[in-house]
Design a protein around this motif. Structure first.
Motif, short mmCIF file in Angstrom:
data_model
loop_
_atom_site.label_atom_id
_atom_site.label_comp_id
_atom_site.label_asym_id
_atom_site.label_seq_id
_atom_site.Cartn_x
_atom_site.Cartn_y
_atom_site.Cartn_z
N GLU A 178 0.82 -1.21 0.00
CA GLU A 178 0.00 0.00 0.00
C GLU A 178 0.85 1.25 0.00
O GLU A 178 0.53 2.26 -0.63
N GLU A 179 2.01 1.22 0.69
CA GLU A 179 2.88 2.39 0.75
C GLU A 179 3.44 2.73 -0.63
O GLU A 179 3.71 3.88 -0.93
N GLN A 207 1.91 2.38 -3.52
CA GLN A 207 0.89 2.80 -4.48
C GLN A 207 0.75 4.31 -4.47
O GLN A 207 0.36 4.90 -3.46
N PRO A 208 1.03 4.99 -5.60
CA PRO A 208 0.90 6.45 -5.61
C PRO A 208 -0.56 6.88 -5.46
O PRO A 208 -1.48 6.21 -5.95
N GLU A 209 -0.77 7.97 -4.79
CA GLU A 209 -2.10 8.54 -4.67
C GLU A 209 -2.55 9.06 -6.04
O GLU A 209 -1.76 9.65 -6.78
N VAL A 210 -3.80 8.81 -6.40
CA VAL A 210 -4.35 9.31 -7.66
C VAL A 210 -5.25 10.51 -7.35
O VAL A 210 -6.22 10.39 -6.59
N LEU A 211 -4.90 11.65 -7.92
CA LEU A 211 -5.66 12.87 -7.70
C LEU A 211 -6.46 13.17 -8.96
O LEU A 211 -5.89 13.46 -10.02
N HIS A 233 -0.55 18.70 -2.58
CA HIS A 233 -0.31 17.25 -2.52
C HIS A 233 1.16 16.95 -2.82
O HIS A 233 1.76 16.08 -2.18
N THR A 253 8.82 9.16 -3.39
CA THR A 253 7.42 8.76 -3.54
C THR A 253 6.76 9.56 -4.66
O THR A 253 7.29 10.57 -5.12
N MET A 269 2.89 10.71 -6.90
CA MET A 269 1.44 10.89 -6.98
C MET A 269 1.06 10.81 -8.46
O MET A 269 1.92 10.97 -9.34
N GLU A 295 2.41 10.58 -13.73
CA GLU A 295 3.03 10.27 -12.45
C GLU A 295 4.07 11.36 -12.16
O GLU A 295 4.97 11.60 -12.96
#
Length: 319
Positions: free
Chosen positions: A5-6, A8-12, A29, A37, A39, A77
């Motif tokens: 989970e760490e 996985q980039p956040e999707v905005l 963000h 890391t 996003m 990304e």
């Protein structure tokens, strides 16, 4: 949170954000990202203006990678670089994948003598769209290269010997042929194409510089680099210089001189474009000049971007 989970980039999803808040939200963000890391921004148009705004306000501290590139959806990304990746130079890009050299050459970007510049800085100097260049660099590279060697994994003594045997040997074998051919073509066609006389003069100057330069490397610098590596391996080897940085700086200056002469020749020949009704000797000269320049680029790349930095690092580590 587990390790998967760490990573996985956040999707905005930018499409659902009020227009006046899009960029401030993305910046907020981004500022929360830890080094290394990433996003992902999801958008309904190319966010290229965001790239330049981010570069202008945050500097060269991120990488930008299109995951989807239209026509309906764009996903990018954005990764905050770690300390080592903050200023990846063109030399480092090519050192990791030699095939990237063909892309940089297509855009007229100098990865050998100018290899210490970041891609962003080099594109800015030439007025190039850095995103267009990056997009080309990210495409699968299919171009064949002269050798598929992993030069970065070689020990320094082996790499130095390879440079002498392959690239110094190439210069020594081909320079006399080029000079003879260049003189012949300049004498025959110089009245109509006076630039050929300048090409010959530049080639002569480059040849004189290279012959002296290679002698210095073969008799002074390369033996010293082998001493550095031998000491790092626990062997008893003399220390001829206070630091390898001193002779390396001299050699890099020589490379700059030769690189500028090669660039002058390319300019004088209009990228080796032959005039109409050029004779066979004329065509052969331009072909051999271009081959010579290509070999020179790889030759200098191996020294400036791999051999010299590794020698300096090894010595600083106590070699």
């Amino acid at each position: 949170m587990n390790q998967t989970e760490e990573l996985q980039p956040e999707v905005l999803d930018v499409t659902i954000i009020e227009p006046r808040l899009k960029h401030p939200t993305i910046f907020a963000h981004f500022d929360k990202l830890l080094p290394g890391t990433a996003m992902i921004i999801h958008n309904d148009h190319d966010p290229k203006p965001l790239y330049y705004q981010l570069l202008g306000e945050r500097g060269n501290c991120f990488t930008w990678n299109y995951l989807l590139n239209g026509p309906a959806i764009w996903e990018v990304e954005i990764r905050r670089n770690d300390a080592e990746g903050q200023a990846q130079t063109m030399g480092e890009i090519v050192a990791k994948d030699l095939r990237k050299a063909e892309v940089l050459k297509k855009f007229g970007l100098d990865f050998c003598c100018g290899g210490k510049k970041t891609l962003e800085a080099a594109c800015r100097e030439k007025g190039l769209d850095v995103l267009a260049v990056r997009a080309e660099l990210e495409k699968p590279q299919t171009a064949a290269v002269a050798a598929q060697h992993d030069f970065g994994s070689w020990n320094l003594a082996f790499l130095a010997d390879y440079i002498v045997n392959v690239h110094h040997g190439y210069v020594k074998n081909n320079l006399p042929i080029l000079l003879e051919l260049g003189g012949k073509v300049a004498k025959r066609h110089g009245d109509v194409h006076p630039e050929l006389i300048k090409v010959y003069d530049k080639l002569s100057a480059m040849g004189n510089e290279l012959i002296l330069h290679m002698k210095k490397e073969e008799t002074i610098l390369f033996p010293y680099i082998k001493q550095v590596e031998a000491r790092a391996n626990g062997q008893d080897a003399p220390q001829t210089f206070t630091s390898v940085k001193e002779p390396v700086a001299v050699m890099e200056n020589d490379h700059d001189i030769v690189g500028r002469l090669a660039e002058d020749i390319r300019t004088l020949t209009n990228n080796y474009t032959l005039p109409e009704n050029a004779c066979n000797s004329y065509g052969l000269l331009f072909k051999k000049l271009e081959d010579f320049e290509n070999d020179l680029h790889l030759h200098i790349h191996l020294e400036n971007n791999i051999l010299f930095p590794k020698a300096i690092d090894l010595e600083q580590a106590g070699g």
